[in-house]
Design a protein around this motif. Sequence first.
Motif, short mmCIF file in Angstrom:
data_model
loop_
_atom_site.label_atom_id
_atom_site.label_comp_id
_atom_site.label_asym_id
_atom_site.label_seq_id
_atom_site.Cartn_x
_atom_site.Cartn_y
_atom_site.Cartn_z
N GLY A 432 0.82 -1.21 0.00
CA GLY A 432 0.00 0.00 0.00
C GLY A 432 0.85 1.26 0.00
N VAL A 433 1.93 1.25 0.77
CA VAL A 433 2.85 2.40 0.81
C VAL A 433 3.47 2.61 -0.57
N ILE A 434 3.86 1.51 -1.23
CA ILE A 434 4.44 1.62 -2.58
C ILE A 434 3.43 2.22 -3.54
N ALA A 435 2.18 1.75 -3.47
CA ALA A 435 1.15 2.29 -4.36
C ALA A 435 0.93 3.78 -4.10
N ARG A 436 0.93 4.16 -2.82
CA ARG A 436 0.73 5.57 -2.47
C ARG A 436 1.90 6.42 -2.98
N THR A 437 3.11 5.92 -2.81
CA THR A 437 4.29 6.65 -3.25
C THR A 437 4.32 6.79 -4.76
N ASP A 438 3.96 5.71 -5.47
CA ASP A 438 3.92 5.77 -6.93
C ASP A 438 2.94 6.83 -7.40
N GLY A 439 1.78 6.90 -6.74
CA GLY A 439 0.77 7.86 -7.15
C GLY A 439 1.16 9.29 -6.86
N GLU A 440 1.84 9.51 -5.72
CA GLU A 440 2.17 10.87 -5.32
C GLU A 440 3.48 11.37 -5.94
N ARG A 441 4.47 10.48 -6.09
CA ARG A 441 5.80 10.90 -6.53
C ARG A 441 6.25 10.23 -7.82
N GLY A 442 5.94 8.95 -7.98
CA GLY A 442 6.40 8.21 -9.15
C GLY A 442 7.13 6.94 -8.77
N VAL A 443 7.21 6.01 -9.71
CA VAL A 443 7.83 4.72 -9.43
C VAL A 443 9.32 4.85 -9.13
N TRP A 444 9.94 5.95 -9.55
CA TRP A 444 11.37 6.17 -9.32
C TRP A 444 11.68 6.67 -7.91
N LYS A 445 10.65 7.04 -7.16
CA LYS A 445 10.86 7.48 -5.77
C LYS A 445 10.91 6.25 -4.87
N ALA A 446 11.93 6.16 -4.04
CA ALA A 446 12.06 5.03 -3.11
C ALA A 446 10.86 5.01 -2.16
N PRO A 447 10.17 3.87 -2.03
CA PRO A 447 9.04 3.79 -1.10
C PRO A 447 9.53 3.65 0.33
N ALA A 448 10.20 4.65 0.81
CA ALA A 448 10.78 4.64 2.15
C ALA A 448 11.01 6.08 2.58
N GLY A 449 11.20 6.25 3.89
CA GLY A 449 11.44 7.59 4.41
C GLY A 449 10.26 8.10 5.21
N THR A 450 10.32 9.36 5.57
CA THR A 450 9.29 9.93 6.44
C THR A 450 7.93 10.02 5.75
N GLU A 451 7.92 9.97 4.39
CA GLU A 451 6.64 9.97 3.68
C GLU A 451 6.03 8.58 3.63
N ALA A 452 6.81 7.56 3.93
CA ALA A 452 6.35 6.17 3.81
C ALA A 452 5.79 5.67 5.14
N ARG A 453 4.86 6.43 5.70
CA ARG A 453 4.28 6.05 6.99
C ARG A 453 3.34 4.86 6.83
N LEU A 454 3.30 4.02 7.84
CA LEU A 454 2.45 2.82 7.85
C LEU A 454 1.17 3.14 8.60
N ALA A 455 0.12 3.42 7.87
CA ALA A 455 -1.15 3.83 8.48
C ALA A 455 -1.77 2.67 9.25
N GLY A 456 -2.31 3.00 10.42
CA GLY A 456 -3.01 2.01 11.22
C GLY A 456 -2.14 1.13 12.07
N VAL A 457 -0.82 1.26 11.95
CA VAL A 457 0.11 0.41 12.70
C VAL A 457 0.35 1.03 14.08
N ARG A 458 0.15 0.21 15.11
CA ARG A 458 0.35 0.69 16.48
C ARG A 458 1.82 0.68 16.87
N SER A 459 2.50 -0.40 16.49
CA SER A 459 3.92 -0.54 16.84
C SER A 459 4.51 -1.66 15.99
N LEU A 460 5.78 -1.95 16.24
CA LEU A 460 6.46 -3.03 15.53
C LEU A 460 6.88 -4.10 16.52
#
Length: 616
Positions: A432-460
């Motif tokens: 889902g994060v990859i799909a969101r990143t592709d839509g907002e920035r493009g497939v060339w943007k790494a799906p990681a970083g502060t924009e790659a937040r995991l929605a709904g996740v309480r902890s790891l």
Amino acid sequence: MPTHMGYPGVYIEELPSSVRTIASVTTSVTAFVGHTRRGPLNRPVRVTSFADFERRFGGLTARSALSYAVHQFFGNGGALAVIVRVAKAGTGQDACVTLRSTEGRSECPVLEVHAKEPGTWGSGLRVAVDHDTPASDRTFNLHILDARGGARESFTGLSMDAGHGRYVETVVDAGSSLVRVKVLDEDRPDPSGTVSKPFAAQLPALDVELKVKIGEVEREFTLFEPDRDGEPPGDVTELALLLERKLRALPDAPGRHAFAGAEVTAFGRRLQVVAGSVDPDDVVRFVGECANDLGLEASVNPPVFPLEGGADGDPPGPRDLIGSEGGKTGVQALRDVDDVNLLALPELSAYESTEDMVTVLSAAGRLCEERRIFLLVDSPSTWGSVDAARAGIGAFEPVRSNHAGLYFPHLQLTDPLTGRLRSFPPSGAVAGVIARTDGERGVWKAPAGTEARLAGVRSLTVRLTDRENGLLNPLGVNCLRTFPVVGPLVWGARTLEGADALDSEWKYVPVRRLALHVEESLYRGLQWVVFEPNDDQLWQQIRLKASAYLNDLFRQGAFKGGTPREAYFVKCDKDTTTDADIARGVVNVVIGIAPVKPAEFVIVRIQQFAGQFDLS
């Protein structure tokens, strides 16, 4: 030229455009392969939302890691998924009911009604039959109700004759999403509920006392009262309305709707009385001498016929997930599906044997390389610490591929079914994060970083420090981290071939995925070239079309370099395609791109200075 020129003047003719463009293909359609509550087995189905998944595959279930992964996928920005339901061979069973007939002979089975797909969900289906059709002596209606999901289907004017235009097998199998049928005999199935004998043209006296029993509840009433009911019914249809009104006026048992929802239908010269219930035990029985005189005891059946015997298949084993290429089962079912970019196998992480996990990943990896798909690998659930991850990563050496990325650790979310905190494999949320990143920035943007937040996740399940992250990142493990304010996010963008020791040019996920995107777009966009004359004119068109496509990506920021010449090149001429190639029917196109690589390490140097600057 115009086909006919009969007079001097100007002629206008429209010509088809010779412009052929190369369009970008999808980048984040994710395939999920595994166990679900219901749905067609080994058949890819596209879903566009979790509500769509619930309708087709039954929603969340504790036995299906895939269902939770799909929920997290759409919750993190995913838009389109392909679901392949797989069950352990020989364990699933569809629910069934056999309808019988008493027309013209002793009672015999005539029609089998099966749930469309295996699973216990099919045991919630109910079937009702009536003969209220224009040809009431030959055809029938079939109604299907999903008592749990609420879906309803009706098929009217059906025939048991294979030569009829409304043959029951043809109509129901093609039109129903709930059931399929099999004809056993040429006779029609009996109607559900209570069916009277045929009434004569002259109706009998109706001012009689009737006693009706539905289940354990018994009531008495007067069928026709001149003072209250006015004119007596003149035909069977009016009699049906009168009887229905009388039944619905009777008091029900607490919490029941058997009398209040009763339905009386007239067909031919007969009446069909059905309780207003989906409980098969709510049989309508008219008892007493008056009921016999009216012929209301001719045929007594339940209001609905329940399907029984449905069984969910057990979660698939390694062989079930690998599937058969010839039979198109398991992951091999994706071979005929276009526009799949990511593959997730969320059930693998629960395997106790790492060897079984690697076996499935090996088969999935080969498929991904052939079909230009990127595989999202969940770390094993047994990796409960950094040391466990470092010790276990060696088992993945046989499947180190630049078409796959491994993510660690697992996520902790509130289970919507229980309200309790539970751990889940991360592939669904990461997709889902990859799909969101592709839509907002493009497939060339790494799906990681502060924009790659995991929605709904309480902890790891494992909270990593910078030093611990530094131990896993060089091994090609993409870490999930929790940062203050931002929360849980993806903090790694390497392929499984991205270990520092391998020094691969396909080290980073966005570089690999961008190349796959370009390859697939060119593959589809250059199909028109096949069978064209292999000459300079064709080579020029190829160069123009490919350059226009790559230039569009360059302007969006997919490549590095300040000019198109620095970002990409396209060669297709006599140097790439020799006379020998032309003789063999080959045209060679050489394309080079300079992908943007992620800034994985940011170094900030700070130096003290003495004295003061003159700011004037």
